[in-house]
Design a protein around this motif. Structure first.
Motif, mmCIF file in Angstrom:
data_model
loop_
_atom_site.group_PDB
_atom_site.id
_atom_site.type_symbol
_atom_site.label_atom_id
_atom_site.label_comp_id
_atom_site.label_asym_id
_atom_site.label_seq_id
_atom_site.Cartn_x
_atom_site.Cartn_y
_atom_site.Cartn_z
ATOM 1 N N SER A 115 -9.840 16.982 80.434
ATOM 2 C CA SER A 115 -11.014 16.510 81.184
ATOM 3 C C SER A 115 -10.903 15.060 81.611
ATOM 4 O O SER A 115 -11.513 14.638 82.591
ATOM 5 N N ASP A 116 -10.098 14.222 80.909
ATOM 6 C CA ASP A 116 -10.003 12.807 81.290
ATOM 7 C C ASP A 116 -8.842 12.501 82.252
ATOM 8 O O ASP A 116 -8.661 11.376 82.677
ATOM 9 N N GLU A 117 -8.062 13.533 82.558
ATOM 10 C CA GLU A 117 -6.869 13.282 83.387
ATOM 11 C C GLU A 117 -7.276 13.002 84.839
ATOM 12 O O GLU A 117 -8.229 13.568 85.356
ATOM 13 N N GLY A 118 -6.521 12.135 85.457
ATOM 14 C CA GLY A 118 -6.784 11.754 86.859
ATOM 15 C C GLY A 118 -6.623 12.914 87.806
ATOM 16 O O GLY A 118 -7.373 13.035 88.776
ATOM 17 N N TRP A 119 -5.656 13.787 87.499
ATOM 18 C CA TRP A 119 -5.354 14.847 88.463
ATOM 19 C C TRP A 119 -6.519 15.812 88.591
ATOM 20 O O TRP A 119 -6.711 16.448 89.613
ATOM 21 N N LEU A 137 5.795 11.812 82.371
ATOM 22 C CA LEU A 137 6.248 12.411 81.125
ATOM 23 C C LEU A 137 5.177 13.323 80.534
ATOM 24 O O LEU A 137 5.464 14.272 79.805
ATOM 25 N N GLY A 138 3.925 12.993 80.884
ATOM 26 C CA GLY A 138 2.829 13.844 80.437
ATOM 27 C C GLY A 138 2.731 13.935 78.918
ATOM 28 O O GLY A 138 3.176 13.043 78.199
ATOM 29 N N LEU A 139 2.171 15.038 78.459
ATOM 30 C CA LEU A 139 1.965 15.197 77.033
ATOM 31 C C LEU A 139 3.235 15.631 76.323
ATOM 32 O O LEU A 139 3.400 15.435 75.137
ATOM 33 N N ARG A 140 4.121 16.224 77.114
ATOM 34 C CA ARG A 140 5.286 16.845 76.475
ATOM 35 C C ARG A 140 6.477 15.902 76.327
ATOM 36 O O ARG A 140 7.435 16.192 75.648
ATOM 37 N N GLY A 141 6.421 14.761 77.033
ATOM 38 C CA GLY A 141 7.520 13.793 76.876
ATOM 39 C C GLY A 141 8.757 14.145 77.657
ATOM 40 O O GLY A 141 9.833 13.635 77.385
#
Lengths: 574, 143
Positions: A131-135, A151-155
C-alpha cells in the motif's frame, strides 16, 4: 667564393620551386579529398548509429508493449475470481512461462488495499502489503504502470508491469515481474567496435540495464544530457551529440532515444576515435603516403637541382672558356689589323736596305779606290744596320701583342701601357694623318688586371679612334686622372662619331658598321667584357662629325708598398 | 735623251740612295719627301717625264697625289710604289691613270725598265701631239 654561394643559391631556389610545384597539387588533393571523405564518412557513421538506435528503441518499446499487452489480455479474459484463486493463477503463470520462457518471473493479484492476495512465482510474496509503494499510486492514476528497475523486496534487479482492474466496483491490481536478464539482453547485445555500447537509463539517470562496464564516472554527464533544456536529447528520437566524456576525457558520441513514453532513455555511446577508426586509419595512411611522398619529392628535388646546378656550372665554365676564345679571336683580329699596318712599316726599312745593298754593289763595280767610295760604302752599311734595327724594333712590338692572352691578374702601370700603345700605333696614325696626344696624371696608382687584356682594350680603342678619323685625320687624345678610388681614362677622337641610333648597340657582339671583311664587330663587346670583369665601367659620349670619347673607370688596385708607378712626365705628343 | 724622273717617298734614306743609284745610271733625278712637295715641284718644273711615287705617305697620300698630278700634267707618267701589297690600292691607282705599279722593295733593274717603258710611252704621246699640231698647222696653211 661568390660562385659557390651563387650555385648554392641556385640549388636552393630550384629545390624550393620543385618542392612547391610538386607539393601544392598533392596537398590540395589530399586536403580536399580528405575533407570530403571524412565528411561523408562521418555522415555515414552517424546515420548508421542513428539507425541502430532507432531500431533498438523500437524493439525495446515493442518488447515492453508486448508484455503489457499480454498481461492485459489475461486481465480481460479472466475474471477476478479466477485471478484471485491461487491455483488458477499458478496455472496461468505456468502457461505464460511455457509460452515465453522465464520472462515472466511471477504473477500476483493485489487488492485495493494493496495487499497481494494471490501470487505465483519463486518468492514467498503472498500477503505482502504494497500500500505504501509508489507504483501503486501510479497505477491507480494511469491504470498501466511499468516500473523502473530496482532491487525491490527480493534483492534482485527486476521491474514490474502493473495493471488496474475493476470488478464489482472494486479495484484490483494485476502485477507481474519481468526477468531483468532477458530485458538486459535487448540492449546488451548492441556492441560496435571496442567502446560502442548501449544502455537504458531513467530520468534520474539511474541505469535500467547493466552497462558493460562501470559507468559511475559518466553519470553527471548523463544527467546533464537529460536535463539540458536546449538540446533535444530527451525528446527527439535518435538525437546525437558529441561530448567529452568526463570519465576518461575522450570525445564520445552519444545517441539517445526516449522509450517507454519518455520515461526511459536508450543511450548508445561510442568514443569518436573508435567510431571513426576506419576514417582515422585511412587518414593515417594518407598522412604516411604524404610523408613518404614528401620525403621522396624533397630528395628528388635536392638531387635534381644539384645536378642541374652542376650542369649550369659546367655550362658557365664552357661559356667562360668560349668568352676567352672570343677575346683571343678579337685579339687576333686586332693584331691582324695591326700587322697589315706594320707590313708597310717593315717594308720601308727593308726597301732602304735593299737600295743600300744595291748601292754598295754599284760602288764595288766602280772600285773602292775611286774617290770616297769606301766612305760611301761604310755609310751604306751603317744605314743597313740602322734599318735592320728598326725592323727588329717593329717586329718585337708586334710580337709583344701577338702573344697568347694571359688572363693572369697583375699590377701594372697604366701610363706605361698607354705609352706602349701610342708607340705601336704611331706609324698607323701618321699615315692616317692622326696626331696622338697624351695627358696623363702622375699620381696614378697601379691597376690590378690582366695586362695583356688591358693592352687589347687600349689597342682596340685606339684602332677604332684612328679608323673613325680615317680620311682626313684628326686628333686622338688619351688622358688619365684619379678620381677617388677610381682611375679614369678617356680616349677621345675628332672622327665621324657614332649616330644616336647605333649608340645603344655598339657593345653588342657582332655589331659593326664596317663593310664585310673589315671588322668582326667583336672589339667593343670584348672590351666591355674585360672592363666589366675587372669591376670597371665603360661609357661613351659621341656626336656625329664631332668625335667620340670613350671613358673607362677602372678600380685602383690595392697597392702594397714597393709597387709604384713612376712614369716620367705626361703630355708626350706623337 | 735620258728620262728625267722624280722620286717621291717619305723615307729620306730610301729616296736618297735610290736617287744616287738612278743618277749613277745616267738619268736625271729629282726627289720629293711628300705628295705636296711633288706637286709643288712639278708645278715649277716641266721637264719631268716620269714620277715614281710611294702610295702610303702622311699628308696627301700617293693615290690622291696621283690624281692631282694627272690633272695638272696629263702627259707625265706615274709609277706607283706600294709597300702595302694590296691589290685594291693598285687597282685604284691604275684607274686614276698610273702607268704601272711596283711592289716595295723593288729591284732597280725592274724599276728602270718600267721607267723606260713609261718614258717611251710619254715620248710616243708627245710625238703624236707634235704630229697632230704639225698637221693642224699644215691644214691651216692649205686653207
Amino acid at each position: 667564393m661568390s660562385d659557390v654561394t651563387y650555385y648554392q643559391g641556385l640549388v636552393k631556389s630550384m629545390m624550393f620551386t620543385i618542392i612547391l610545384v610538386s607539393f601544392a597539387p598533392l596537398l590540395i588533393i589530399v586536403l580536399i579529398a580528405g575533407y570530403q571523405y571524412s565528411v561523408v564518412y562521418e555522415e555515414k557513421v552517424e546515420a548508421h548509429l542513428r539507425e541502430l538506435v532507432l531500431k533498438h528503441d523500437q524493439s525495446v518499446d515493442s518488447y515492453l508493449k508486448e508484455k503489457v499487452a499480454e498481461i492485459q489480455v489475461f486481465s480481460e479474459i479472466m475474471d477476478i475470481d479466477a485471478l484471485s484463486d491461487q491455483t488458477r493463477l499458478e496455472a496461468l503463470h505456468d502457461a505464460l512461462v511455457r509460452g515465453h520462457g522465464n520472462v515472466f518471473v511471477d504473477l500476483g493479484l493485489i487488492n485495493s488495499e494493496g495487499v497481494q492476495v494471490a501470487y505465483s512465482g519463486p518468492y514467498k510474496l503472498q500477503g505482502v502489503d504494497y500500500s505504501d509503494e509508489g507504483w501503486l499510486r501510479e497505477v491507480r492514476e494511469r491504470s498501466v504502470h511499468v516500473s523502473d528497475v530496482g532491487l525491490g523486496l527480493r534483492g534482485v534487479p527486476h521491474f514490474t508491469i502493473s495493471l488496474r482492474l475493476e470488478a464489482d466496483g472494486r479495484e484490483w491490481f494485476l502485477r507481474t515481474t519481468l526477468d531483468f536478464i532477458a530485458f538486459n539482453k535487448l540492449v546488451e547485445d548492441i556492441r560496435i567496435g571496442e567502446t560502442g555500447m548501449a544502455y537504458i537509463i531513467n530520468r534520474q539517470a539511474e541505469f535500467q540495464t547493466t552497462p558493460r562496464r562501470d559507468m559511475t564516472g559518466e553519470i553527471p554527464l548523463l544527467r546533464e544530457l537529460i536535463r539540458s533544456p536546449s538540446s533535444e536529447m530527451a525528446q527527439g528520437r535518435a538525437s546525437m551529440s558529441i561530448r567529452t566524456n568526463p570519465a576518461n576525457g575522450r570525445e564520445t558520441i552519444f545517441v539517445t532515444s526516449p522509450i517507454k513514453n519518455g520515461e526511459w532513455l536508450l543511450v548508445y555511446q561510442q568514443e569518436s576515435a573508435d567510431a571513426y577508426s576506419d576514417l582515422n586509419r585511412s587518414r593515417n595512411l594518407a598522412l604516411v603516403v604524404l610523408l613518404l611522398g614528401g620525403i621522396a619529392i624533397t630528395v628528388m628535388a635536392y638531387l635534381m637541382s644539384r645536378r642541374m646546378a652542376r650542369r649550369i656550372e659546367h655550362a658557365d665554365l664552357d661559356k667562360e672558356i668560349m668568352n676567352e676564345q672570343v677575346i683571343e679571336a678579337g685579339k687576333l683580329a686586332s693584331v691582324g689589323e695591326l700587322a697589315a699596318g706594320i707590313a708597310h712599316e717593315i717594308n720601308n726599312p727593308v726597301a732602304i736596305m735593299v737600295e743600300e745593298a744595291g748601292w754598295i754593289q754599284d760602288l764595288l763595280e766602280e772600285g773602292l779606290s775611286k774617290s770616297d767610295n769606301e766612305r760611301e760604302v761604310q755609310r751604306a752599311l751603317n744605314q743597313i744596320r740602322t734599318q735592320g734595327g728598326r725592323c727588329k724594333e717593329i717586329t718585337h712590338k708586334l710580337l709583344s701583342f701577338a702573344r697568347k692572352i694571359d688572363p693572369t691578374v697583375k699590377y701594372f702601370c697604366l701610363n706605361e701601357m698607354v705609352h706602349e700603345i701610342v708607340a705601336l700605333s704611331e706609324q698607323r696614325a701618321k699615315y692616317a694623318n692622326v696626331v696622338i696626344e697624351t695627358s696623363l696624371a702622375d699620381n696614378i696608382p697601379p691597376l690590378e688586371a690582366s695586362p695583356s687584356e688591358m693592352q687589347q682594350v687600349f689597342l682596340n680603342l685606339v684602332n677604332n679612334a684612328i679608323d673613325a678619323m680615317d680620311p682626313g685625320g684628326g686628333n686622338l687624345d688619351i688622358s688619365s686622372r684619379v678620381e677617388g678610388d677610381q682611375v679614369l681614362v678617356a680616349i677621345s677622337d675628332t672622327g665621324c662619331g657614332i649616330p644616336k641610333a647605333n649608340l645603344p648597340r655598339i657593345f653588342d657582339p657582332f655589331f659593326t658598321t664596317k663593310p664585310v671583311g673589315k671588322g668582326t664587330g667583336l672589339g667593343l663587346s670584348i672590351i666591355y667584357g674585360i672592363i666589366n670583369k675587372m669591376g670597371g665601367t665603360i661609357s661613351v659620349n659621341s656626336a656625329v662629325n664631332q668625335g667620340t670619347t670613350f671613358t673607362l673607370r677602372l678600380p685602383a688596385g690595392k697597392v702594397d708598398e714597393g709597387v709604384a708607378c713612376n712614369v716620367p712626365g705626361a703630355g708626350g705628343a706623337a | 735623251m735620258p728620262a728625267n724622273i722624280l722620286l717621291v717617298d717619305d723615307e729620306q734614306g730610301f729616296v736618297e740612295t735610290l736617287a744616287k743609284r738612278v743618277a749613277n745610271r745616267g738619268l736625271t733625278v729629282h726627289t720629293a719627301m711628300s705628295g705636296q712637295e711633288a706637286i709643288d715641284f712639278l708645278a715649277g718644273n716641266h721637264s719631268v717625264d716620269v714620277v715614281v711615287m710611294d702610295v702610303k705617305m702622311p699628308g696627301i697620300d700617293g693615290t690622291e697625289a696621283l690624281k692631282l698630278i694627272k690633272n695638272a700634267h696629263p702627259l707625265v707618267e706615274v709609277i706607283m710604289l706600294t709597300g702595302h701589297a694590296t691589290v685594291e690600292s693598285a687597282i685604284e691607282g691604275m684607274k686614276s691613270g698610273a702607268f704601272d705599279y711596283l711592289m716595295k722593295p723593288a729591284e732597280l733593274e725592274d724599276l728602270l725598265a718600267k721607267v723606260n717603258e713609261a718614258y717611251d710611252k710619254k715620248q710616243t704621246h708627245e710625238t703624236k701631239i707634235l704630229e697632230a699640231r704639225a698637221r693642224h698647222i699644215v691644214l691651216r696653211r692649205g686653207d
